[in-house]
Write a protein that holds these residues in place. Structure first.
Motif, PDB file in Angstrom:
ATOM      1  N   TYR A 209      30.559 -12.367  36.923  1.00 39.81           N
ATOM      2  CA  TYR A 209      30.094 -13.260  38.147  1.00 39.81           C
ATOM      3  C   TYR A 209      30.310 -14.707  38.316  1.00 39.81           C
ATOM      4  N   GLN A 210      31.103 -15.411  39.201  1.00 40.54           N
ATOM      5  CA  GLN A 210      31.546 -16.621  39.036  1.00 40.54           C
ATOM      6  C   GLN A 210      31.817 -17.250  37.783  1.00 40.54           C
ATOM      7  N   GLY A 211      32.819 -16.445  37.013  1.00 46.84           N
ATOM      8  CA  GLY A 211      33.398 -16.755  35.922  1.00 46.84           C
ATOM      9  C   GLY A 211      32.529 -16.437  34.719  1.00 46.84           C
ATOM     10  N   LYS A 212      31.250 -16.146  34.851  1.00 42.75           N
ATOM     11  CA  LYS A 212      30.339 -15.552  33.807  1.00 42.75           C
ATOM     12  C   LYS A 212      29.628 -14.286  33.768  1.00 42.75           C
ATOM     13  N   ALA A 213      29.433 -13.765  32.528  1.00 43.73           N
ATOM     14  CA  ALA A 213      28.891 -12.376  32.314  1.00 43.73           C
ATOM     15  C   ALA A 213      27.617 -12.491  32.928  1.00 43.73           C
ATOM     16  N   ALA A 214      27.409 -11.332  33.622  1.00 45.39           N
ATOM     17  CA  ALA A 214      26.305 -10.945  34.303  1.00 45.39           C
ATOM     18  C   ALA A 214      25.775  -9.466  34.063  1.00 45.39           C
ATOM     19  N   VAL A 215      24.539  -9.094  34.383  1.00 47.39           N
ATOM     20  CA  VAL A 215      24.218  -7.780  34.235  1.00 47.39           C
ATOM     21  C   VAL A 215      23.226  -7.181  35.254  1.00 47.39           C
ATOM     22  N   LEU A 216      23.424  -6.148  35.633  1.00 44.68           N
ATOM     23  CA  LEU A 216      22.524  -5.542  36.756  1.00 44.68           C
ATOM     24  C   LEU A 216      21.872  -4.137  36.012  1.00 44.68           C
ATOM     25  N   ILE A 217      20.680  -4.189  36.216  1.00 42.75           N
ATOM     26  CA  ILE A 217      19.969  -3.309  35.481  1.00 42.75           C
ATOM     27  C   ILE A 217      18.983  -2.450  36.489  1.00 42.75           C
TER      28      ILE A 217
ATOM     29  N   TRP B 187      21.645  -4.790  26.258  1.00 38.81           N
ATOM     30  CA  TRP B 187      20.757  -3.950  26.917  1.00 38.81           C
ATOM     31  C   TRP B 187      20.056  -3.022  25.816  1.00 38.81           C
ATOM     32  N   GLN B 188      19.040  -2.886  25.552  1.00 33.55           N
ATOM     33  CA  GLN B 188      18.335  -1.989  24.935  1.00 33.55           C
ATOM     34  C   GLN B 188      17.580  -0.913  25.664  1.00 33.55           C
TER      35      GLN B 188
ATOM     36  N   GLU C 267      13.850  -1.123  26.883  1.00 38.03           N
ATOM     37  CA  GLU C 267      13.890  -1.855  28.270  1.00 38.03           C
ATOM     38  C   GLU C 267      13.873  -3.252  27.945  1.00 38.03           C
ATOM     39  N   GLN C 268      14.758  -3.715  26.939  1.00 34.21           N
ATOM     40  CA  GLN C 268      14.565  -5.249  26.615  1.00 34.21           C
ATOM     41  C   GLN C 268      16.434  -5.632  26.470  1.00 34.21           C
ATOM     42  N   PHE C 269      16.205  -7.041  26.465  1.00 36.90           N
ATOM     43  CA  PHE C 269      17.743  -7.450  26.103  1.00 36.90           C
ATOM     44  C   PHE C 269      17.574  -8.052  24.889  1.00 36.90           C
ATOM     45  N   LEU C 270      18.548  -7.815  23.915  1.00 33.71           N
ATOM     46  CA  LEU C 270      18.741  -8.330  22.548  1.00 33.71           C
ATOM     47  C   LEU C 270      19.708  -9.282  22.404  1.00 33.71           C
ATOM     48  N   CYS C 271      19.763 -10.540  22.164  1.00 30.87           N
ATOM     49  CA  CYS C 271      20.897 -11.176  21.787  1.00 30.87           C
ATOM     50  C   CYS C 271      21.236 -11.014  20.243  1.00 30.87           C
ATOM     51  N   PRO C 272      22.275 -10.305  19.792  1.00 27.81           N
ATOM     52  CA  PRO C 272      22.671 -10.055  18.582  1.00 27.81           C
ATOM     53  C   PRO C 272      23.133 -11.403  17.760  1.00 27.81           C
TER      54      PRO C 272
END
Lengths: 367, 154
Positions: free
Chosen positions: B77-85, B108-109, B113-118
């Motif tokens: 989205y607009q050149g960047k990564a986006a997520v829909l959950i 997405w975990q 139901e959490q987001f983890l930045c690896p």
């Protein structure tokens, strides 16, 4: 003391920059009768630098894949801002490099500067000339147009005339039986890495020989224009009472470079298609040979030579013999006289050779 | 006597004039070289400058059926990564998937139901709020509407 002078002083006390400037620039004396032809080497260094810079810039968008190469070139030409300028600088610059190399070599020939003890300067220069031709040939294929595809087919095919190993050599050069994606891969590697780095190394050697032997004295305007070196021992040819390289000859270099730029940019802006026939704008088609495919202007004489001899091998052998003769010229021409007007045999051969070369080139163009 | 003084005076005048002329010509040459460098640098800058993508400001449409409960859908989205959950309770959330710490894409975990930045272990809730780790800010929320079986982000 100005800020710039303070920076200079700061560097000078650490690395002795002043001593270096004195030795290599202001104290580096050149013959008083030096002429404009001695600035060809500087122009060639500028051209090589521009070729490297524009080549790196083209690599940003060029894709070396047979399916994508032509499209990537049209994308650079039509879509990338100033892509046309970068590409034209590179393509026109390659032709200019060959042209100025011819001028440089002819001036060295006519002024007898190749004579001993400068055999190594000539040999390294001649090697550079052959490498530049190889660089032009490999670069010609990369746009993957009809012109590049079929010019490479013809050029690589001529190697097949060499007895016994010819067939193997053609296949080895192409990476297959015909020019194809494998040829593009190996020509790309040669054009982008191997040949330019070899050229840079040989330029280093060429300049090293120049630095060790000293600049030759032009034969013009002197009572005695004979080569005095007898091979008795190493001698640096100094020019006491000569003109300093900086600022005097640097000004001549800058003037020559400015005149070159006027010509070079004139071609780019006013005659951009002079080096691009119509087939350069059609993507390569391995199943359709275009009519009247011709090599670049500097290969026209070679192309015509191959055509006029009854056997291709003979044509190739004659070219090989001429190349070997020119490469070994300092070992063949051992005469002490350097002035062209006092060398009648040389003048006849040189002028005759140039006229023959031009005639073959024109014949090749119209044949 | 007076002639000598005049000569000396003229000599100094000439020297001063020559010095001024040299400085002026030096400045002209410098300006010319600067103009030349600028003329060469500008096309190179334009050649290398990132190209404006045509999809800037455009909306992204995702069929609602593609997103089942508890799952995530990544998109550009607009050149960047986006997520829909779609959370297990059925709520939809659209977020920028770019971690606010150092720019990695958060994962997405599903189980928690959490987001983890690896990259550095940053943890966010399903709504993008920081739970733990180094991220300084929550994930950027993206606006969306649902119409005719499509989720329209932007």
């Amino acid at each position: 003391m100005s800020f710039l002078k303070r920076i200079y002083r700061w560097i000078d006390v650490r690395i002795g920059a002043g001593e270096l400037v004195e030795k290599e620039l202001t104290g580096y004396l050149l013959p008083r009768n030096i002429n404009v032809w001695y600035s060809m080497g500087s122009i060639l260094l500028v051209i090589f630098t521009i070729q490297v810079a524009t080549g790196i810039l083209l690599l940003v968008y060029y894709v070396p894949d047979a399916d994508k190469a032509f499209h990537s070139i049209t994308f650079i030409m039509n879509n990338v801002p100033f892509g046309w300028l970068i590409r034209l600088c590179h393509a026109v610059g390659s032709n200019m490099m060959v042209l100025i190399l011819f001028c440089h070599m002819l001036s060295v020939l006519f002024m007898g500067s190749y004579k001993s003890p400068r055999e190594l300067n000539w040999l390294s220069g001649f090697t550079l000339f052959l490498l530049v031709l190889a660089l032009s040939l490999t670069g010609y294929l990369l746009p993957w147009s009809q012109l590049s595809f079929w010019a490479t087919t013809v050029a690589t095919n001529s190697v097949g005339a060499i007895p016994y190993v010819g067939g193997f050599l053609v296949e080895f050069l192409r990476g297959g039986k015909l020019v194809g994606p494998a040829t593009l891969g190996r020509f790309f590697a040669l054009h982008v890495v191997l040949i330019p780095s070899t050229i840079a190394a040989v330029i280093g050697a060429h300049l090293f020989f120049l630095q060790r032997t000293g600049v030759s004295t032009p034969p013009f305007g002197l009572d005695d224009s004979k080569n005095r070196w007898q091979g008795e021992g190493y001698r640096y040819e100094s020019h006491p009472g000569g003109i300093p390289f900086f600022p005097n000859y640097v000004l001549q270099d800058m003037t020559s470079i400015a005149v070159y730029f006027a010509f070079f940019l004139g071609v780019i802006f006013f005659a951009p298609h002079v080096f691009f026939p119509a087939d350069a704008f059609v993507p390569a088609n391995p199943f359709q040979t275009p009519d009247h495919i011709k090599p670049e202007w500097y290969f026209l004489a070679n192309y015509q030579t191959l055509k006029i001899f009854p056997s291709e091998f003979l044509g190739l052998a004659v070219q090989g013999a001429v190349t070997a003769f020119l490469a070994l010229l300092p070992f063949i021409d051992r005469g002490a006289e350097k002035h062209p007007l006092k060398r009648p045999l040389f003048m006849v051969c040189a002028v005759g050779g140039i006229l023959l070369y031009l005639a073959l080139m024109i014949w090749g163009h119209y044949s | 006597m007076s002639q000598t003084s005049a000569t000396t005076g003229d000599g100094q005048g000439d020297f001063k004039l020559a010095k001024e002329r040299r400085a002026f010509l030096g400045a002209c040459l410098g300006a010319l070289l600067a103009a030349g460098a600028g003329a060469a640098a500008y096309p190179v800058f334009r050649y290398l400058a990132p190209r404006q993508k045509a999809d800037n400001g455009q909306k992204v449409e995702i069929p609602e059926a593609e997103l089942t409960a508890g799952n995530a859908k990544y998109f550009e989205y607009q050149g960047k990564a986006a997520v829909l959950i779609r959370k297990k309770n059925g709520d939809l959330v659209a977020l920028s998937a770019v971690c606010t710490h150092l720019g990695c894409v958060v994962q997405w975990q599903k189980a928690n139901e959490q987001f983890l930045c690896p990259c550095h272990g940053g943890l966010y809730t399903a709504d993008g709020t920081v739970i733990s780790g180094p991220p300084p800010k929550p994930l950027e929320k993206l606006s969306f509407v649902v119409a005719n079986g499509k989720i329209i982000v932007g």
